[in-house]
Design an enzyme around this catalytic site. Structure first.
Site, mmCIF file in Angstrom:
data_model
loop_
_atom_site.group_PDB
_atom_site.id
_atom_site.type_symbol
_atom_site.label_atom_id
_atom_site.label_comp_id
_atom_site.label_asym_id
_atom_site.label_seq_id
_atom_site.Cartn_x
_atom_site.Cartn_y
_atom_site.Cartn_z
ATOM 1 N N SER A 169 31.395 33.001 45.419
ATOM 2 C CA SER A 169 31.888 34.147 44.691
ATOM 3 C C SER A 169 32.014 35.349 45.634
ATOM 4 O O SER A 169 32.477 35.019 46.811
ATOM 5 C CB SER A 169 30.914 34.430 43.663
ATOM 6 O OG SER A 169 31.238 35.655 42.851
ATOM 7 N N TYR A 202 40.236 41.311 40.510
ATOM 8 C CA TYR A 202 39.714 40.269 41.586
ATOM 9 C C TYR A 202 38.332 40.155 41.220
ATOM 10 O O TYR A 202 37.658 39.238 41.103
ATOM 11 C CB TYR A 202 39.589 40.661 42.915
ATOM 12 C CG TYR A 202 39.027 39.979 43.858
ATOM 13 C CD1 TYR A 202 39.392 38.873 44.294
ATOM 14 C CD2 TYR A 202 38.173 40.724 44.723
ATOM 15 C CE1 TYR A 202 38.604 38.134 45.345
ATOM 16 C CE2 TYR A 202 37.204 40.072 45.441
ATOM 17 C CZ TYR A 202 37.618 38.838 46.028
ATOM 18 O OH TYR A 202 36.833 37.916 46.819
ATOM 19 N N LYS A 206 35.495 37.058 40.420
ATOM 20 C CA LYS A 206 34.426 36.626 41.027
ATOM 21 C C LYS A 206 33.249 36.721 40.085
ATOM 22 O O LYS A 206 32.246 35.913 40.285
ATOM 23 C CB LYS A 206 34.539 37.709 42.253
ATOM 24 C CG LYS A 206 35.299 37.636 43.284
ATOM 25 C CD LYS A 206 35.328 36.220 44.129
ATOM 26 C CE LYS A 206 36.168 35.021 43.884
ATOM 27 N NZ LYS A 206 36.022 33.915 44.672
#
Length: 319
Positions: A169, A202, A206
């Site tokens: 991650s 993004y 994650k």
């Protein structure tokens, strides 16, 4: 405590079959090179660039041989585009036809702050690549991981060489749209997000990596699942981003910026650490430190379950 040294701190990996996504460049490539020096039985990696893969295999063979093992490990490249679920399914089926065991699955590949776009299957491109493609790969390979876990437990009950799923991650999961994951917008480009929306898209993907690892740990305790961040690493993901994004990264993290080699350390730790020393479902910062980072979304007791159910529904037709 001494700094992590892969040559010293990654144990002998004899008999292990290890799969890493995104092994043709960046942190994935560096991780592969170092793993090859520790005597695994078989290294498998995925990516989109077959030419880069050929070069990577040559580097692994020359590097691992010079490092000491009498012969380099078996190395296999499987083409896979994580943003295309038909490609992920094909890659998974090829893997299942060729592998008889799988000890470690490292979900490493990813994209960062790219322009608004949809995947081939109609999902926001970060979420498709970073989460959904990895989730399908994991689901397809789960029976093989479970069979390996059973065989490993029978061979050495109580030992720490547990079968594991490692989700790579990022600390960026703390920066997400309101609510963490905007489920009703995942089949759009999510262009309506505020300033720096590309970072929110993004971060959303994650966060999904972190939450999915947590849910895997709850629902499949026979496998050790957890997530980590490699740290802020000076790889192509940063260097190839636009000037504004690059400036933002360097301005806010320059003291913590890691070299590509240092960026492999947390993943290498995760592969080699005694499984009894890992907290299932936890998120680890470099190197091997349980993170205390939280956000409103990460503390939401229902969000992980909602992500799991949404993912199950979306992937059903690809199984």
């Amino acid at each position: 405590m001494a700094a992590f040294d892969p040559k010293r701190d990654v144990p002998d990996l004899s008999g292990k079959v290890i799969l890493i996504t995104g092994g043709t460049a960046g942190v994935g490539a560096g991780t592969l090179l170092e793993l090859a020096r520790h005597n695994p039985s078989h290294l498998v990696f995925t990516g989109r660039n077959a030419k880069s893969a050929e070069s990577m295999i040559s580097q692994i063979h020359s590097s691992s041989t010079s490092a000491g093992p009498s012969s380099p490990p078996k190395v296999t490249f499987i083409p896979c585009d994580l943003a295309d679920l038909s490609s992920v399914r094909s890659a998974s089926e090829k893997l299942l036809s060729e592998l008889t065991r799988l000890d470690v699955l490292i979900c490493n590949a990813g994209i960062m702050v790219v322009p608004p776009a949809l995947s081939k299957d109609g999902y926001e491109i970060h979420f498709a690549t970073n989460h959904l493609g990895h989730a399908l790969l994991t689901k397809k390979l789960l029976p093989l991981l479970q069979a390996t876990a059973t065989a490993t437990a029978e061979a050495g009950p109580g030992r720490g060489d547990t079968v594991r799923i490692i989700m790579v991650s990022s600390a960026a999961w703390r920066g997400t749209p309101p609510g963490g994951i905007v489920f009703d917008k995942l089949k759009t480009k999510q262009e309506g997000l505020p300033f720096l929306g590309r970072w929110l898209r993004y971060g959303q993907s994650k966060l999904a990596n972190m939450l999915y690892a947590r849910e895997l740990a709850k629902r499949h305790p026979e496998i050790l699942s957890f997530s980590l961040t490699p740290g802020v690493v000076a790889t192509g993901l940063v260097k190839d981003s636009g000037w504004a994004d690059k400036a933002l990264v360097y301005a806010t993290t320059w003291r913590a910026m890691k070299t590509p080699e240092e960026g492999t350390h947390n993943t290498l730790w995760a592969v080699g650490v005694d499984g009894r020393d890992v907290e299932p479902g936890a998120f680890y910062e470099p190197v091997g430190k349980v993170s205390k980072m939280e956000s409103k979304a990460s503390r939401d007791p229902e969000l992980g379950g909602k992500l799991w159910e949404w993912t199950e529904g979306e992937l059903e037709r690809w199984m």
